[in-house]
Design a protein around this motif. Structure first.
Motif, PDB file in Angstrom:
ATOM      1  N   ASP A 138       0.832  -1.210   0.000  1.00  0.00           N
ATOM      2  CA  ASP A 138       0.000   0.000   0.000  1.00  0.00           C
ATOM      3  C   ASP A 138       0.867   1.261   0.000  1.00  0.00           C
ATOM      4  OD1 ASP A 138       0.941  -0.031   2.577  1.00  0.00           O
ATOM      5  OD2 ASP A 138      -1.019  -0.270   3.536  1.00  0.00           O
ATOM      6  N   SER A 139       2.152   1.115   0.347  1.00  0.00           N
ATOM      7  CA  SER A 139       3.071   2.268   0.282  1.00  0.00           C
ATOM      8  C   SER A 139       4.514   1.759   0.231  1.00  0.00           C
ATOM      9  CB  SER A 139       2.866   3.194   1.474  1.00  0.00           C
ATOM     10  OG  SER A 139       2.827   2.459   2.684  1.00  0.00           O
ATOM     11  N   THR A 180       1.981   5.556  -8.854  1.00  0.00           N
ATOM     12  CA  THR A 180       1.733   4.381  -8.014  1.00  0.00           C
ATOM     13  C   THR A 180       1.773   4.800  -6.535  1.00  0.00           C
ATOM     14  OG1 THR A 180       4.033   3.752  -7.619  1.00  0.00           O
ATOM     15  CG2 THR A 180       3.068   3.049  -9.713  1.00  0.00           C
ATOM     16  N   ASN A 181       1.543   3.818  -5.659  1.00  0.00           N
ATOM     17  CA  ASN A 181       1.661   4.093  -4.219  1.00  0.00           C
ATOM     18  C   ASN A 181       3.100   3.998  -3.737  1.00  0.00           C
ATOM     19  OD1 ASN A 181      -1.074   4.484  -3.789  1.00  0.00           O
ATOM     20  ND2 ASN A 181      -1.443   2.274  -3.586  1.00  0.00           N
TER      21      ASN A 181
END
Ligand code: NDP
Length: 236
Positions: A138-139, A180-181
């Motif tokens: 997610d990151s 993107t993340n």
């Protein structure tokens, strides 16, 4: 042992050059902040000592005693991490070597190849290997380690050139990650009390330099999910 809660709680981080110096300090700091860590370097005994220090934080350390110029090993790392952890949130591509300082025209092909292999090519191979994991986090956070001589400096030879190319590579990768993340940045830690610094400046008093622990805040700031920087060179 209960896992410490911190800014990296529940995250999985891969750190190269974790056996000593800056990489070791970053590994211990990230573990203290709650990350499970995967530690790469050649010296297995030194990695085990880092593992001993980390155990008290209640996180897991996976040791990968490997030479980063063995590119087949790097190619397998992404799949191995996926099998064991199912995810990778942070890459700290820190391992580096100085090579032999001297005039460029006197640099031996062996030294050139070795410095470029460790400082540049291995980091590109790492990107290839773990990019799908960083993108699916997610990151995802990728952090690379450069130097104040990356613009070129007399007698710093292949080292300076490898760091200049590394910065270009990270800017390229960061631009590709823009939507993107994930993000990718560079840290130039500045003069830090390590074996490499002593090799480069043998006459210097090491006590006059900051210890590796002093640079870990900057790595943490680029590793946390809240970090919004991308494609930057952070100079300490
Ligand atoms: P050290 O020499 O103390 O540590 C280097 C690390 O890289 C060690 O853990 C070493 O582990 C690992 N390493 C070297 N070659 C390989 C290899 N072939 N395969 C796997 N691991 C390898 O250096 P620093 O901590 O000072 O350097 C860390 C980073 O910081 C480097 O990229 C350096 O260029 C950069 N830097 C450092 C500065 C300073 O003042 N110290 C200033 C500017 C940049 P092992 O030997 O166990 O394999």
């Amino acid at each position: 042992m209960t896992r410490l809660e911190g800014r990296l709680s529940g995250r999985v981080a891969l750190i190269t050059g974790a056996s000593r110096g800056i990489g070791r300090a970053v590994a211990i700091r990230f573990a203290r902040e709650g990350a499970d860590v995967i530690l790469v370097a050649r010296n297995q005994a030194a990695l085990e000592e880092v593992d001993d220090e980390i155990r008290e934080f209640g996180v897991t350390a996976s040791l990968v005693p490997a030479d980063l110029t063995d590119f087949d090993v790097i190619d397998r790392i992404g799949a191995a991490i996926f099998e064991r952890w199912g995810r990778l949130d942070v890459l700290v591509a820190n391992a580096g070597i100085l090579g032999i300082m001297g005039p460029l025209a006197h640099t031996s092909p062996q030294v050139w190849d070795q410095v470029i292999a460790v400082n540049l090519t291995a980091n590109w191979r790492l990107i290839r290997s773990v990019d799908p994991l960083l993108r699916s986090s997610d990151s995802g956070r990728a952090i690379f380690v450069s130097s104040g001589v990356s613009g070129g400096r007399a007698y710093w030879g292949a080292y300076a050139i490898s760091k200049g190319a590394l910065e270009a590579m990270v800017r390229t990768y960061a631009a590709e990650l823009a939507k993107t993340n994930a993000c990718a940045n560079v840290i130039n830690p500045g003069a830090t009390r390590t074996r490499m610094r002593a090799e480069a400046y043998p006459g210097e008093n090491p006590d006059a330099l900051k210890p590796p622990e002093a640079v870990t805040d900057a790595f943490l700031d680029l590793a946390v999910p809240e970090c919004t920087r991308n494609g930057e060179i952070v100079t300490l």
